[in-house]
Design an enzyme around this catalytic site. Sequence first.
Site, PDB file in Angstrom:
ATOM      1  N   ASP A  12     -54.837  29.960  30.488  1.00 56.79           N
ATOM      2  CA  ASP A  12     -54.871  28.375  29.792  1.00 56.79           C
ATOM      3  C   ASP A  12     -56.068  27.580  31.947  1.00 56.79           C
ATOM      4  O   ASP A  12     -55.505  28.474  32.345  1.00 56.79           O
ATOM      5  CB  ASP A  12     -54.436  27.204  29.223  1.00 56.79           C
ATOM      6  CG  ASP A  12     -54.866  25.581  29.537  1.00 56.79           C
ATOM      7  OD1 ASP A  12     -56.080  25.614  29.382  1.00 56.79           O
ATOM      8  OD2 ASP A  12     -54.150  25.397  29.808  1.00 56.79           O
ATOM      9  N   SER A  13     -56.818  26.788  31.603  1.00 55.55           N
ATOM     10  CA  SER A  13     -56.980  26.343  32.940  1.00 55.55           C
ATOM     11  C   SER A  13     -56.076  25.736  33.510  1.00 55.55           C
ATOM     12  O   SER A  13     -55.670  25.809  35.020  1.00 55.55           O
ATOM     13  CB  SER A  13     -57.934  24.800  33.075  1.00 55.55           C
ATOM     14  OG  SER A  13     -57.129  24.384  32.198  1.00 55.55           O
ATOM     15  N   HIS A 187     -53.578  20.345  26.928  1.00 54.32           N
ATOM     16  CA  HIS A 187     -52.941  19.436  27.746  1.00 54.32           C
ATOM     17  C   HIS A 187     -52.615  18.114  26.495  1.00 54.32           C
ATOM     18  O   HIS A 187     -51.256  17.668  26.940  1.00 54.32           O
ATOM     19  CB  HIS A 187     -53.927  19.358  29.187  1.00 54.32           C
ATOM     20  CG  HIS A 187     -54.226  20.136  29.509  1.00 54.32           C
ATOM     21  ND1 HIS A 187     -54.916  20.922  29.741  1.00 54.32           N
ATOM     22  CD2 HIS A 187     -53.052  20.174  30.958  1.00 54.32           C
ATOM     23  CE1 HIS A 187     -54.707  21.721  30.352  1.00 54.32           C
ATOM     24  NE2 HIS A 187     -53.550  21.361  31.463  1.00 54.32           N
TER      25      HIS A 187
END
Length: 270
Positions: A12-13, A187
């Site tokens: 993920d980022s 998120h």
Amino acid sequence: MTTQPLTIGIFDSGVGGLSVLHHIREALPAAHLIYVADSGHVPYGDKSAEYIAQRAECLTRFLLEQGADAIIIACNTATAAAAASLRAKFDVPIIGMEPAVKPAVAATRTGVVGVLATVGTLESARFAALLEKYAGNVEIVTQGCPGLVECIERGDLHSSVTWELVAKYTAPLLQKNADTLILGCTHYPFLAPLIREIAGPGITMIDTGAAVSRELKRRVEVELAHLTPVRDCAASEAFWTSGDATAAGRIISQLWHRAVIAQCLPSGNL
Ligand code: DGL
């Protein structure tokens, strides 16, 4: 019978994909899980699709070098930008995620669904195709949420800053009478308690973490069956980051509910 443990690579980022990792651990209790937080490049939401596709390829190569048998793109924004190119380049199961429009359309009673996601996801062709396919007569109200990912990256799930951003982003959806909110960024499930506090108990929130882990389990059973007899292997996780390893370790420990050490990616992957 092989003793090689089934290894799943997840990226993920940043730490958002940990909301998916919880579901993956439940679905595959014995697998080795390697998680990469691309914290040196977070957020993805305001970056170009080309930039994100380049990062996704770099992280996927790293995970494959580490022995990953399958890749989970635990990020809606990166799935929209890079899932197709990753699948064209790499010959392992690559599972992405997208906002849960179909179940949300089935769940709404008011006929209005709100979507909280990154600007990158909302502007993608993939999201437009999803609406075209599943929205039907339901009104879909979208809301980009700049700044929210940064709050979660700081581990700030309940300060007045985060509260105000969540209130600002949910207000237009609630004003339109949305009763179902899609958490279209990995998120955001970490903000579910705050969203409920602000939006009220009558709101249904839907994210894709459980569905993705079910799909992973299905594909493991079909395509990686030779790696599944690993019941006796101890479940283990490894955490990597392209950002500050100490800071990443701290936030990951908070959100994973266990003390972990994050390692810094090799310089070629930063
Ligand atoms: N967690 C991500 C997603 O699901 C990316 C958020 C970001 O970096 O902007 O979209």
